[in-house]
Design a protein around this motif. Structure first.
Motif, mmCIF file in Angstrom:
data_model
loop_
_atom_site.group_PDB
_atom_site.id
_atom_site.type_symbol
_atom_site.label_atom_id
_atom_site.label_comp_id
_atom_site.label_asym_id
_atom_site.label_seq_id
_atom_site.Cartn_x
_atom_site.Cartn_y
_atom_site.Cartn_z
ATOM 1 N N MET A 74 105.354 38.729 -26.621
ATOM 2 C CA MET A 74 104.984 39.758 -25.632
ATOM 3 C C MET A 74 103.872 39.218 -24.745
ATOM 4 N N SER A 75 103.992 39.394 -23.434
ATOM 5 C CA SER A 75 102.978 38.915 -22.517
ATOM 6 C C SER A 75 101.744 39.808 -22.581
ATOM 7 N N ILE A 76 100.608 39.242 -22.274
ATOM 8 C CA ILE A 76 99.352 39.976 -22.279
ATOM 9 C C ILE A 76 99.077 40.495 -20.876
ATOM 10 N N PRO A 77 98.939 41.816 -20.683
ATOM 11 C CA PRO A 77 98.819 42.396 -19.342
ATOM 12 C C PRO A 77 97.596 41.924 -18.564
ATOM 13 N N ILE A 78 96.504 41.603 -19.221
ATOM 14 C CA ILE A 78 95.324 41.169 -18.489
ATOM 15 C C ILE A 78 94.941 39.775 -18.934
ATOM 16 N N ALA A 79 94.302 39.048 -18.017
ATOM 17 C CA ALA A 79 93.891 37.677 -18.312
ATOM 18 C C ALA A 79 92.633 37.678 -19.174
ATOM 19 N N LEU A 80 92.374 36.565 -19.795
ATOM 20 C CA LEU A 80 91.160 36.395 -20.588
ATOM 21 C C LEU A 80 89.951 36.592 -19.680
ATOM 22 N N PRO A 81 89.098 37.581 -19.982
ATOM 23 C CA PRO A 81 87.924 37.818 -19.141
ATOM 24 C C PRO A 81 86.996 36.610 -19.125
ATOM 25 N N PRO A 82 86.344 36.339 -17.993
ATOM 26 C CA PRO A 82 85.419 35.204 -17.911
ATOM 27 C C PRO A 82 84.321 35.308 -18.976
ATOM 28 N N GLY A 83 84.056 34.192 -19.626
ATOM 29 C CA GLY A 83 82.989 34.133 -20.627
ATOM 30 C C GLY A 83 83.378 34.603 -22.007
ATOM 31 N N LEU A 84 84.572 35.187 -22.157
ATOM 32 C CA LEU A 84 84.989 35.702 -23.459
ATOM 33 C C LEU A 84 85.701 34.622 -24.261
ATOM 34 N N THR A 85 85.356 34.522 -25.518
ATOM 35 C CA THR A 85 86.088 33.673 -26.457
ATOM 36 C C THR A 85 86.527 34.534 -27.631
ATOM 37 N N VAL A 86 87.743 34.285 -28.112
ATOM 38 C CA VAL A 86 88.311 35.054 -29.207
ATOM 39 C C VAL A 86 88.829 34.085 -30.260
ATOM 40 N N ARG A 87 88.516 34.380 -31.499
ATOM 41 C CA ARG A 87 89.015 33.584 -32.623
ATOM 42 C C ARG A 87 89.269 34.502 -33.805
ATOM 43 N N SER A 88 89.860 33.935 -34.866
ATOM 44 C CA SER A 88 90.045 34.688 -36.104
ATOM 45 C C SER A 88 88.700 34.890 -36.787
ATOM 46 N N ALA A 89 88.578 35.997 -37.500
ATOM 47 C CA ALA A 89 87.364 36.254 -38.274
ATOM 48 C C ALA A 89 87.375 35.438 -39.554
ATOM 49 N N THR A 90 86.206 35.205 -40.097
ATOM 50 C CA THR A 90 86.042 34.601 -41.414
ATOM 51 C C THR A 90 85.117 35.486 -42.239
ATOM 52 N N TYR A 91 85.077 35.232 -43.515
ATOM 53 C CA TYR A 91 84.202 36.020 -44.381
ATOM 54 C C TYR A 91 82.744 35.879 -43.957
ATOM 55 N N ASP A 92 82.399 34.731 -43.399
ATOM 56 C CA ASP A 92 81.017 34.499 -42.964
ATOM 57 C C ASP A 92 80.621 35.350 -41.764
ATOM 58 N N ASP A 93 81.594 35.983 -41.121
ATOM 59 C CA ASP A 93 81.286 36.859 -39.984
ATOM 60 C C ASP A 93 80.864 38.253 -40.429
ATOM 61 N N ALA A 94 80.912 38.537 -41.720
ATOM 62 C CA ALA A 94 80.736 39.907 -42.202
ATOM 63 C C ALA A 94 79.427 40.543 -41.733
ATOM 64 N N VAL A 95 78.340 39.827 -41.789
ATOM 65 C CA VAL A 95 77.039 40.405 -41.408
ATOM 66 C C VAL A 95 77.035 40.784 -39.939
ATOM 67 N N ASN A 96 77.531 39.900 -39.077
ATOM 68 C CA ASN A 96 77.554 40.188 -37.645
ATOM 69 C C ASN A 96 78.537 41.310 -37.315
ATOM 70 N N VAL A 97 79.672 41.330 -38.010
ATOM 71 C CA VAL A 97 80.635 42.408 -37.789
ATOM 72 C C VAL A 97 80.028 43.746 -38.195
ATOM 73 N N CYS A 98 79.347 43.779 -39.326
ATOM 74 C CA CYS A 98 78.705 45.017 -39.779
ATOM 75 C C CYS A 98 77.679 45.500 -38.756
ATOM 76 N N ALA A 99 76.895 44.581 -38.191
ATOM 77 C CA ALA A 99 75.913 44.957 -37.177
ATOM 78 C C ALA A 99 76.602 45.526 -35.935
ATOM 79 N N LEU A 100 77.717 44.912 -35.528
ATOM 80 C CA LEU A 100 78.470 45.428 -34.381
ATOM 81 C C LEU A 100 78.984 46.829 -34.656
ATOM 82 N N LEU A 101 79.572 47.044 -35.821
ATOM 83 C CA LEU A 101 80.127 48.360 -36.153
ATOM 84 C C LEU A 101 79.036 49.424 -36.212
ATOM 85 N N ASN A 102 77.869 49.057 -36.696
ATOM 86 C CA ASN A 102 76.777 50.028 -36.725
ATOM 87 C C ASN A 102 76.238 50.312 -35.327
ATOM 88 N N GLU A 103 76.263 49.322 -34.446
ATOM 89 C CA GLU A 103 75.883 49.562 -33.056
ATOM 90 C C GLU A 103 76.846 50.558 -32.411
#
Length: 317
Positions: free
Chosen positions: A1-30
């Motif tokens: 399936m094609s993606i309707p919008i292009a990758l926004p400038p400055g954005l990077t996307v990757r898979s999460a890892t277990y080591d991301d848990a602290v930062n993800v928790c901070a984001l969710l609380n924000e």
């Protein structure tokens, strides 16, 4: 399936890892602070999601960064093995294009998963606060619609108001310290919730994984046995949230309803946690629940804390 919008400038996307848990928790609380006015996400819950044995982080998780700043997080899971696929999507409101880009990635992956399951369509579900950071107009424009509303309800506790309660005549209560009782609690949850919206049948082993079995305190899960009927109701609670005690499941078999079992189990939980010194208890409820659960909770003093909607997207595969 094609993606309707292009990758926004400055954005990077990757898979999460277990080591991301602290930062993800901070984001969710924000995001919690923006949506409901307080931080509600516990690190142990994020960690449990990231290590769930049915979660393939390489394929089914996403973290989005604007430079070094985490601005989005997504997770997909497939409990049905068929057309139903669930996603969690979190994004900061000052990055609307990044949020939609991440959503489109997740949406495409969910359709791919349903196709891999052999389904003819993908039915994708996502739960959002009624006042989410995501652009709802853009969400509707992508074909999403609200199909259910849930209330998170809470109630203050006090030792004086929440004394231990006696069971109804012919009813005995036991906790689930023995393995046989744990399996019985699972069976009662499966049977009592089978007709509920969004219910997905789970094996005992899957249920343990969902509960993050290493953290479960089985002394806080109780089964009600009715003389002449057998084990007829179950309440699963836990005491690992900093903000309040929590009722995860309260289920009564259809043939046992109308005997006051739901009220008894709820009042038992109130008294138990008040005696522990907890000042607040909460739970989530489907407002369209045909068993009358919402009315039960309101009769026992529980009130709306905040609401969330289940959004649905249906796509051919």
């Amino acid at each position: 399936m094609s993606i309707p919008i292009a990758l926004p400038p400055g954005l990077t996307v990757r898979s999460a890892t277990y080591d991301d848990a602290v930062n993800v928790c901070a984001l969710l609380n924000e995001i919690d602070l923006l949506e409901i006015g307080r931080a509600e996400t516990e690190l142990v819950d994020v960690q449990a999601d990231l290590r769930h044995p049915e979660t393939d982080l390489d394929r089914d998780s996403w973290v989005a960064f604007d430079g070094e700043r985490l601005v989005g997080y997504g997770l997909m899971w497939d409990e049905s093995g068929g057309e139903r696929v669930d996603i969690d999507h979190y994004s900061l409101p000052d990055h609307p294009q990044s949020a939609l880009y991440l959503l489109d990635l997740m949406q495409a992956r969910a359709v791919e998963q349903a196709a891999g399951n052999g389904a003819e369509q993908a039915v994708v579900h996502m739960t959002l606060s009624v006042n989410p950071t995501l652009d709802l107009q853009a969400l509707r424009g992508r074909g999403w619609r609200v199909v259910r509303r849930y209330h998170v309800m809470d109630r203050p506790l006090s030792v004086s108001a929440d004394q231990p309660v006696a069971p109804p005549p012919g009813v005995t209560l036991r906790s689930c310290l023995a393995e046989d009782d744990r399996r019985r609690a699972h069976a009662l949850v499966q049977a009592s919730f089978a007709e509920h919206f969004d219910f997905q049948a789970r094996t005992y082993e899957q249920w343990l994984d969902d509960l993050d079995g290493e953290r479960v305190d089985w002394a806080l899960i109780w089964i009600a046995h009715v003389e002449g009927l057998g084990d007829a109701a179950v309440v699963r609670t836990h005491n690992d949230r900093s903000s309040m005690a929590w009722v995860g499941h309260l289920g009564v078999l259809r043939e046992a309803r109308g005997r006051g079992l739901g009220s008894f189990l709820l009042r038992h939980a109130f008294g138990y946690y008040a005696a522990l010194g907890r000042e607040r208890i909460g739970l989530g409820v489907d407002t369209d629940n045909s068993s009358g659960a919402l009315g039960l909770y309101e009769r026992h003093g529980m009130r709306l804390d905040f609401a969330a909607d289940t959004w649905e997207l249906v796509r051919s595969v």
